[in-house]
Design a protein around this motif. Structure first.
Motif, PDB file in Angstrom:
ATOM      1  N   SER A 206      23.407 -30.599 -39.432  1.00 23.78           N
ATOM      2  CA  SER A 206      23.857 -30.137 -38.090  1.00 23.78           C
ATOM      3  C   SER A 206      24.772 -28.610 -38.532  1.00 23.78           C
ATOM      4  N   SER A 207      25.749 -29.034 -39.313  1.00 17.62           N
ATOM      5  CA  SER A 207      26.494 -28.016 -39.770  1.00 17.62           C
ATOM      6  C   SER A 207      25.835 -26.708 -40.340  1.00 17.62           C
ATOM      7  N   ARG A 208      24.525 -27.105 -41.057  1.00 21.25           N
ATOM      8  CA  ARG A 208      23.912 -25.757 -41.527  1.00 21.25           C
ATOM      9  C   ARG A 208      23.308 -24.907 -40.372  1.00 21.25           C
ATOM     10  N   SER A 209      22.607 -25.828 -39.298  1.00 22.55           N
ATOM     11  CA  SER A 209      22.285 -24.791 -38.381  1.00 22.55           C
ATOM     12  C   SER A 209      23.275 -24.113 -37.492  1.00 22.55           C
ATOM     13  N   ALA A 210      24.399 -24.892 -37.321  1.00 16.96           N
ATOM     14  CA  ALA A 210      25.503 -24.195 -36.562  1.00 16.96           C
ATOM     15  C   ALA A 210      26.011 -23.041 -37.277  1.00 16.96           C
ATOM     16  N   ILE A 211      26.018 -22.991 -38.725  1.00 19.15           N
ATOM     17  CA  ILE A 211      26.129 -21.783 -39.477  1.00 19.15           C
ATOM     18  C   ILE A 211      25.493 -20.738 -39.261  1.00 19.15           C
ATOM     19  N   ARG A 212      24.245 -21.061 -39.316  1.00 21.53           N
ATOM     20  CA  ARG A 212      22.976 -20.182 -39.462  1.00 21.53           C
ATOM     21  C   ARG A 212      23.065 -19.486 -37.983  1.00 21.53           C
ATOM     22  N   ALA A 213      23.501 -20.067 -36.943  1.00 21.70           N
ATOM     23  CA  ALA A 213      23.604 -19.787 -35.540  1.00 21.70           C
ATOM     24  C   ALA A 213      24.580 -18.547 -35.254  1.00 21.70           C
ATOM     25  N   VAL A 214      25.493 -18.354 -36.422  1.00 21.58           N
ATOM     26  CA  VAL A 214      26.536 -17.497 -36.347  1.00 21.58           C
ATOM     27  C   VAL A 214      25.879 -16.189 -36.717  1.00 21.58           C
ATOM     28  N   PRO A 215      25.857 -15.120 -35.712  1.00 17.91           N
ATOM     29  CA  PRO A 215      25.279 -13.932 -35.743  1.00 17.91           C
ATOM     30  C   PRO A 215      25.678 -13.185 -37.363  1.00 17.91           C
ATOM     31  N   THR A 216      24.619 -12.551 -37.901  1.00 14.58           N
ATOM     32  CA  THR A 216      24.826 -11.741 -39.082  1.00 14.58           C
ATOM     33  C   THR A 216      25.769 -10.679 -39.045  1.00 14.58           C
ATOM     34  N   SER A 217      25.759 -10.086 -37.877  1.00 17.84           N
ATOM     35  CA  SER A 217      26.470  -8.906 -37.380  1.00 17.84           C
ATOM     36  C   SER A 217      28.032  -9.176 -37.380  1.00 17.84           C
ATOM     37  N   ILE A 218      28.674 -10.415 -37.165  1.00 17.23           N
ATOM     38  CA  ILE A 218      29.843 -10.696 -37.387  1.00 17.23           C
ATOM     39  C   ILE A 218      30.398 -10.835 -38.939  1.00 17.23           C
ATOM     40  N   ARG A 219      29.404 -11.371 -39.772  1.00 20.69           N
ATOM     41  CA  ARG A 219      29.770 -11.240 -41.145  1.00 20.69           C
ATOM     42  C   ARG A 219      29.644  -9.997 -41.580  1.00 20.69           C
ATOM     43  N   GLU A 220      28.780  -9.161 -41.319  1.00 20.17           N
ATOM     44  CA  GLU A 220      28.740  -7.763 -41.817  1.00 20.17           C
ATOM     45  C   GLU A 220      29.876  -6.935 -41.365  1.00 20.17           C
TER      46      GLU A 220
END
Lengths: 414, 279
Positions: free
Chosen positions: A288-302
């Motif tokens: 569940s944590s993995r899918s939660a982390i995956r749901a954070v948009p890449t744009s925020i990371r970039e």
């Protein structure tokens, strides 16, 4: 409109109606199941929340004037004397034995506690409410057929007669069953409670949370944010997904062999139970944590990488805070599953008759679902209603955990 | 290693000389120098032997059809492609004479010098204040709260957002309108005080009024920062840039003064693109 289209359209609408009807029917069937389960639990279990008590006049039990030294008193006899006085009978030895079956063995202790706490003298019109025996409790709650042949019911004709007399005298009352929540397990149904089991469950859950949450979230962060896309990582992910489907008793075996045999941890301890449940919960939390982390948009990371944040800062400042509501929800779902788990606890000796409330993680303890299993196995009629009551408490606990998850989610999302 | 087929195709289409780029790849006072830059995503050769210079005080517009490698090139300039799993970059990019791909350069420090504004406004789901303060905080640019306030206020002022949001600095940056969000992202970038700002189609998600504001802002900022902007709008390239680089299929086709490119393109591909025949 084209005739072909029109006729097809009618058919499509008809199909849509059928489909929707089937969906509604499914929901109704599911709701019906739920209602049946809850209804039968309430019907059986509700009576366990009350306990029949007999109120005995104090003067009949104790000599007037100064109370004797409490250590020297025969409280058992005093309770029976009071009952006899109340019923205006003079019982012989056989009748006294039958009379004794009306009250709980706890009655003598209740009386002793009263004597030790009363200020030296007895008030002439005081009375003490002692718990009735489980058999009387059942009779008052109408749990068995009084008209059955006398050898097919737990109380004799004489005892039933006495009970009716006590009811007429107004000496019998039903009060809230506090023992159910303050006592540990007991051989006597009227004294048995879920406190020890509940405490065991809570201690285990705390250990599970403390172990599984940090490890699970850290593993999910590594797998999602840092792990290279290599074959062995894929294999690891596959194994974790498989682990979530492993029968829980296997985790119990693991706990037995590794934690108890090799590491020498104590049997029946919440520490071992908590660690085993942590293993069980870990895959759920990781997934569940993995899918939660995956749901954070890449744009925020970039965005944050572009500002010169390090990978770790990206994770701790942006990814985790945004993923946290979903991670918490997943964790609580995992914990709810662990809370209701029985099978792995069988393997590590947590199916035990535990009277004392555990005060630490290495004390012998049992868990609420295990307690339910033990009570369901008991022949006494009175344990049946307690089983249902314990299930209701378990369901209430799970419900409040899920409400907590929802509340945390809403709060963090704001 | 180049993919010969692709390069040959382009050369054949062009019908001109085999050597790219045409025009004027060197700048008089170079800030960024790109040499033999190649980039791959897995097996896809996204950038092919790109080489040119970007001078100080310059606004360079990268134009070209979709998928021609503009964004890849931009992301090579702050090593953001490092974060992409299967991306591989070879060649050299120097910033003020130092190769940013040499082992001694920390990409984290590099990105403080080369800021980036993205295609879709991507403010953090935090307050407006925290959005702007974030870069300054992680780089320790302010020693106390007053200095941080100062940085936040100046940055917001410079993007013309301060008077619009002064009263609600504590509200989430994501509550602003699209154009305001993009200006917030620019404020966030200049709060770190970079030398270069990379902009990846910063106006493609915005309405004409918000676009005009951003373009004015680019004009103002060009006095202080080197700006590299990817754009799909020829008009925008003409309005904001003083040099243009035209790319096609991973190769740099032509570089030169904006006026010259739009009035007198040297390469047939460039001419086709700016006259709307391809792209």
């Amino acid at each position: 409109m084209n005739r072909v289209v029109e006729s097809r359209l009618r058919r499509r609408h008809r199909r849509e109606r059928t489909f929707r009807g089937l969906c509604v029917a499914s929901v109704l069937v599911a709701a019906l199941f739920l209602l049946v389960i809850l209804g039968s639990l309430f019907r059986q279990g509700a009576s366990a929340f009350t306990q029949t008590r007999i109120s005995l006049p104090v003067p009949a039990m104790l000599p007037a004037g100064d109370l004797p030294d409490s250590g020297a008193m025969d409280y058992d006899a005093a309770v029976l004397d009071a009952l006899a006085a109340l019923l205006a009978i003079d019982p012989d030895r056989a009748e006294r034995r039958e009379l004794r079956q009306l009250v709980s063995i706890d009655a003598a202790f209740v009386l002793r506690d009263y004597v030790e706490s009363s200020p030296g003298r007895v008030v002439s019109d005081a009375s003490v409410r002692v718990p009735a025996s489980a058999k009387v409790d059942m009779a008052i709650k109408g749990e068995f057929d009084r008209t059955a042949a006398s050898d097919r019911r737990p109380l004799s004709d004489l005892q039933i007669d006495w009970i009716d007399r006590l009811v007429e005298l107004g000496a019998i009352e039903r009060t809230f069953n506090t023992a159910l929540f303050t006592n540990g397990d007991s051989r006597e149904p009227e004294l048995a409670g879920i406190r020890a089991a509940l405490m065991g469950s809570v201690l285990m859950l705390l250990i599970t949370l403390a172990v599984a949450f940090p490890i699970g979230v850290a593993a999910a962060v590594y797998l999602e944010e840092f792990a290279p896309r290599r074959a062995w990582i894929r294999l690891l992910e596959l194994s974790i997904n498989n682990l979530a489907a492993v029968p829980s008793i296997v985790f119990g075996l693991l706990g037995l062999v590794v934690l108890i045999d090799w590491l020498g941890m104590p049997r029946s301890a919440p520490l071992v139970g908590g660690l085993v449940l942590a293993l069980l919960t870990l895959p759920v939390i990781v997934i569940s944590s993995r899918s939660a982390i995956r749901a954070v948009p890449t744009s925020i990371r970039e965005a944050s990488l572009g500002l010169g944040a390090s990978r770790m800062q990206v994770v701790s400042h942006h990814v985790l805070p945004q993923a946290m509501p979903a991670i918490v929800t997943g964790t609580i779902i995992g914990l709810s599953r662990a809370f209701g788990e029985t099978a792995p606890l069988l393997m590590i000796g947590m199916v035990a008759f535990i009277v004392d409330v555990p005060s630490g993680v290495t004390d012998p303890a049992t868990a609420l679902p295990v307690q339910i299993y033990l009570w369901a196995d008991s022949p006494e009629r009175a344990f049946a209603e307690r089983t249902s009551a314990a299930i209701l408490v378990l369901l209430g606990f799970l419900l409040s955990m899920n409400l907590l998850a929802a509340a945390i989610r809403r709060k963090v999302e704001k | 290693m180049r993919t010969p087929s692709k390069a040959n195709d382009v050369a054949a289409d062009a019908g001109g000389g085999p050597e790219f780029p045409v025009g004027d790849p060197s700048a008089p006072d170079p800030c960024i120098q790109i040499r033999d830059l190649n980039a791959w995503y897995g097996d896809i050769h996204a950038l092919c032997d790109v080489g040119f210079e970007i001078g100080h005080g310059e606004v360079l517009a990268l134009i070209g059809p979709s998928g021609c490698g503009k964004t890849t090139l931009l992301r090579c300039l702050n090593r953001l492609n490092d974060a992409v799993e299967d991306a591989r970059v070879t060649g050299e990019v120097t910033l003020d004479g130092q190769n940013i791909y040499s082992g001694s350069v920390d990409p984290v420090a590099l990105r403080a010098r080369v800021g980036m504004v993205f295609q879709k406004p991507n403010p953090f789901p935090k307050s407006i204040y925290d959005n702007v303060a974030y870069g300054a905080r992680i780089h320790g640019l302010a020693s106390d709260r007053a200095e941080l306030d100062e940085i936040v206020h100046t940055s917001l002022e410079r993007v013309g957002l301060l008077k619009e949001v002064r009263a609600r600095l504590d509200e989430p940056g994501t509550d602003l309108s699209g154009g305001q969000q993009q200006r917030l992202c620019i404020a966030r970038t200049i709060a770190v005080d970079p030398e270069v700002i990379l902009m990846d189609e910063p106006c493609s998600a915005l309405d004409p009024i918000a676009t005009a504001k951003i373009e004015d802002l680019i004009d103002e900022l060009s006095a202080e920062y080197v700006i590299v902007i990817v754009t799909h709008s020829m008009q925008q390239a003409a309005r904001v840039s003083n040099r243009v680089a035209y790319m096609n299929q991973g190769q740099l086709v032509e570089v030169g003064e904006t006026d010259r490119i739009f009035t007198n393109p040297l390469h047939k591909l460039t001419e086709d693109y700016i006259t709307g025949r391809i792209g």
